[in-house]
Design a protein around this motif. Structure first.
Motif, PDB file in Angstrom:
ATOM      1  N   ALA A  87      31.591  56.114  44.808  1.00  0.00           N
ATOM      2  CA  ALA A  87      30.351  55.462  45.230  1.00  0.00           C
ATOM      3  C   ALA A  87      30.330  53.992  44.801  1.00  0.00           C
ATOM      4  N   ASN A  88      30.811  53.722  43.592  1.00  0.00           N
ATOM      5  CA  ASN A  88      30.832  52.349  43.088  1.00  0.00           C
ATOM      6  C   ASN A  88      31.762  51.470  43.925  1.00  0.00           C
ATOM      7  N   PHE A  89      32.943  52.002  44.279  1.00  0.00           N
ATOM      8  CA  PHE A  89      33.887  51.262  45.118  1.00  0.00           C
ATOM      9  C   PHE A  89      33.271  50.978  46.492  1.00  0.00           C
ATOM     10  N   PHE A  90      32.611  51.986  47.049  1.00  0.00           N
ATOM     11  CA  PHE A  90      31.970  51.820  48.362  1.00  0.00           C
ATOM     12  C   PHE A  90      30.907  50.720  48.305  1.00  0.00           C
ATOM     13  N   LYS A  91      30.094  50.693  47.232  1.00  0.00           N
ATOM     14  CA  LYS A  91      29.045  49.678  47.097  1.00  0.00           C
ATOM     15  C   LYS A  91      29.643  48.276  46.947  1.00  0.00           C
ATOM     16  N   LYS A  92      30.747  48.163  46.202  1.00  0.00           N
ATOM     17  CA  LYS A  92      31.396  46.856  46.049  1.00  0.00           C
ATOM     18  C   LYS A  92      31.888  46.334  47.388  1.00  0.00           C
ATOM     19  N   MET A  93      32.540  47.212  48.158  1.00  0.00           N
ATOM     20  CA  MET A  93      33.061  46.779  49.455  1.00  0.00           C
ATOM     21  C   MET A  93      31.921  46.434  50.421  1.00  0.00           C
ATOM     22  N   ALA A  94      30.841  47.222  50.367  1.00  0.00           N
ATOM     23  CA  ALA A  94      29.704  46.946  51.238  1.00  0.00           C
ATOM     24  C   ALA A  94      29.067  45.599  50.898  1.00  0.00           C
ATOM     25  N   PHE A  95      28.988  45.287  49.609  1.00  0.00           N
ATOM     26  CA  PHE A  95      28.435  44.011  49.186  1.00  0.00           C
ATOM     27  C   PHE A  95      29.282  42.850  49.701  1.00  0.00           C
ATOM     28  N   THR A 102      39.534  55.606  56.880  1.00  0.00           N
ATOM     29  CA  THR A 102      40.638  56.486  56.494  1.00  0.00           C
ATOM     30  C   THR A 102      41.193  57.165  57.734  1.00  0.00           C
ATOM     31  N   ALA A 103      42.453  57.556  57.646  1.00  0.00           N
ATOM     32  CA  ALA A 103      43.096  58.236  58.773  1.00  0.00           C
ATOM     33  C   ALA A 103      42.483  59.610  59.013  1.00  0.00           C
ATOM     34  N   SER A 104      41.888  60.207  57.966  1.00  0.00           N
ATOM     35  CA  SER A 104      41.328  61.556  58.088  1.00  0.00           C
ATOM     36  C   SER A 104      39.881  61.547  58.544  1.00  0.00           C
ATOM     37  N   GLU A 105      39.053  60.635  57.979  1.00  0.00           N
ATOM     38  CA  GLU A 105      37.619  60.684  58.243  1.00  0.00           C
ATOM     39  C   GLU A 105      37.114  59.599  59.181  1.00  0.00           C
ATOM     40  N   GLY A 106      37.910  58.565  59.431  1.00  0.00           N
ATOM     41  CA  GLY A 106      37.431  57.449  60.242  1.00  0.00           C
ATOM     42  C   GLY A 106      36.676  56.444  59.391  1.00  0.00           C
ATOM     43  N   ILE A 107      35.696  55.758  59.990  1.00  0.00           N
ATOM     44  CA  ILE A 107      34.896  54.773  59.246  1.00  0.00           C
ATOM     45  C   ILE A 107      34.041  55.510  58.219  1.00  0.00           C
ATOM     46  N   LEU A 111      27.255  59.154  54.162  1.00  0.00           N
ATOM     47  CA  LEU A 111      27.393  60.607  54.261  1.00  0.00           C
ATOM     48  C   LEU A 111      28.744  61.073  53.705  1.00  0.00           C
ATOM     49  N   HIS A 112      29.818  60.336  54.033  1.00  0.00           N
ATOM     50  CA  HIS A 112      31.140  60.675  53.508  1.00  0.00           C
ATOM     51  C   HIS A 112      31.156  60.552  51.979  1.00  0.00           C
TER      52      HIS A 112
END
Length: 535
Positions: A87-95, A102-107, A111-112
């Motif tokens: 979650a922390n990595f996702f928030k950093k990238m979103a900022f 990912t090749a498995s889940e897409g964007i 929710l992911h």
């Protein structure tokens, strides 16, 4: 769309996994028309947390510099299996306005992050439970967990399918004799420090190769460690003592002692070194002595406040001195080792990343770093296993091997003679108090033995390096890994420092190419083969 690819695998048994992930992500980028500008990877590193993973750290730093617009990975679990870290990595990238795919889940979206990171965390917990259950089952079948225990040696055996049977041990006679001596002397009332001093005087190596110290024998009371508390000596494996937890802030793995009622005790009578009655008697003596020691520690705490303050002040002074010290010299791998092939003179630096031969009209005049570096890299890539093997089989190396073997035999004889003298002295004295003159004599003998042993270790280490060509392929593999890293980032001094010890001289030769109307340069490298053997 500029993208960065990230790949990670957990163990060194998955050596091709990272490349497979990169290949799959590259295919996705090619299909979607993305431009790959960076590739980051972490090999043989757990996904339990983001800490101490250089690849993901480099990716985050590059993201801050806005070098790409998207991160592509095979699966969200490659980035992390920890819910909070994901979650922390996702928030950093979103900022930073950088998306994740990912090749498995897409964007990847919120929710992911909620569902998939929970599944990844549960996978880790389930894997840990299964691993612990398997280890307990293995112990109950007679295996001994953990690494090497003093007094025993590993047994290499295979089952009917050719698979290794792990956890087998057998008694090592010379070390078992030392263990019996320690237990016997401790039970007779001999102080721990005196036992350690006697072993050190005879230059008998401690379990980890250094000197014997009291903590080696008694360890810690809470964890029941130390040679004098090792239940394996009485023929019982004690397992499941420790639980391991990850610190929520640092990500470090910490050990916690389990309650004693959760420990597992499995008898292995074939590994008995110490009789049970003697072992139990020693445990009672340890408890009595440790109680007295705790009282002394409490008294010392009340008496040494000034000493503790002085020690803190000393540490502060040393810290300031280190901060004020000047940094060391910075060198490229060819600094001071670059020569002109035509004139035999050094090619020296004449400016910022510019180098030149001192002779006018030489083809090696005023060469830029960007020009000379590809030539040097090409010369460095010509190292072959045949060259290393040829050096190992040369007359001078064979002569060196014979000299090392002769010196080892001579020093071993000298150690045995010193030990024989010391045994006679200690046997004659018994437990009698040693005067200052005798103490000085014993200390001198001990130092002499240690000097001889240190010399033997040096000879054995040097002899092992030049023994034969068995590890040449491994050396070349590590060398070319370092060379590939340098080729990708030729301006990084850290990569130059790693390769610098392996190069003695680089000679730049050249010929005029009429087609391109410029000098075609080649580098002849003289390698330091003895340093290469350290890889």
């Amino acid at each position: 769309m500029h993208v960065a690819i990230y790949a990670r695998h957990s163990t060194d048994k998955q050596c091709s996994s990272a490349q497979d992930q990169i290949y799959r992500c590259s295919e996705l980028c090619q299909r979607e028309g993305y431009l790959v500008v960076d590739v980051f990877k972490d090999e043989a590193l757990s996904g339990a947390h983001l800490y101490n993973r250089p690849g993901i750290s480099a990716l985050i730093n590059a993201a801050v510099e806005q070098r790409f617009d998207m991160v592509v990975a095979e699966d969200l679990s490659r980035i992390s299996r920890d819910q909070a870290d994901t979650a922390n990595f996702f928030k950093k990238m979103a900022f930073l306005d950088i998306s994740i795919r990912t090749a498995s889940e897409g964007i990847i979206n919120e929710l992911h992050i909620g569902l998939k990171s929970t599944m990844n965390a549960l996978y880790l917990k389930d894997l840990a439970d299964k691993t612990r259950r398997g280890m307990i089952a293995s112990v109950l079948k007679g295996s001994v967990p953990g690494g090497r225990t003093y007094g025993y040696e590993l047994v290499r055996a295979y089952d009917h399918q050719g698979e290794p049977i792990r956890g087998r041990r057998r008694i090592k006679d010379d070390e078992a004799a030392v263990v019996k001596q320690i237990y016997s002397e401790y039970a007779s009332g001999k102080p721990i420090k005196t036992i350690c001093d006697d072993l050190n005087r005879l230059a008998i190596p401690a379990p980890k190769g250094g000197k014997w110290v009291p903590s080696t024998l008694v360890g810690t009371a809470a964890r029941k460690t130390g040679l004098l508390r090792q239940t394996l000596y009485k023929g019982v494996v004690t397992f499941n003592r420790m639980a391991y937890r990850k610190h929520p802030e640092t990500g470090k793995r910490l050990s916690v002692v389990r309650p004693e009622n959760e420990w597992l005790n499995v008898p292995v009578p074939e590994l008995t070194i110490i009789e049970e009655a003697l072992f139990d008697s020693v445990q009672e003596m340890i408890e009595q002595r440790s109680s007295r020691r705790k009282e002394l520690i409490l008294l010392n705490k009340a008496r040494t406040e000034e000493e503790r303050a002085a020690h803190r002040a000393k540490l502060n002074r040393e810290s300031r001195a280190r901060q004020a010290s000047r940094p060391g010299a910075r060198h490229y791998l060819f600094s001071g080792r670059l020569f002109c092939g035509r004139h035999g003179k050094k090619i020296v630096r004449i400016g910022s990343r510019a180098y030149s031969c001192e002779y006018k009209h030489c083809f090696n005049r005023n060469i830029r770093f960007e020009t000379i570096m590809p030539v040097i890299l090409k010369g460095l890539s010509k190292l072959t296993s045949a060259e290393i093997v040829s050096w190992l089989n040369s007359p001078e190396v064979r002569s060196l091997r014979r000299q090392h073997e002769s010196d080892i035999s001579r020093l071993e004889a000298m150690i045995e003679e010193e030990r024989h003298t010391l045994r006679n002295i200690l046997s004659t004295l018994g437990t009698a108090k040693q005067g200052p003159e005798l103490q000085a004599l014993l200390d001198d003998r001990e130092r002499q033995i240690r000097r001889h042993k240190l010399d033997i270790e040096k000879h054995e280490s040097n002899l092992k390096k030049i023994q034969g060509p068995a590890s040449v392929d491994r050396i070349l593999s590590k060398y070319f890994d370092l060379l590939d890293t340098l080729a990708k980032q030729p301006g990084q001094l850290a990569h130059h420092r790693k390769l610098r010890p392996f190069v003695d001289r680089i000679e730049i030769n050249g010929r005029w190419d009429d087609n391109s109307e410029q000098w075609d340069r080649v580098a002849a490298v003289r390698f330091n083969y003895s340093k290469l053997l350290d890889l």
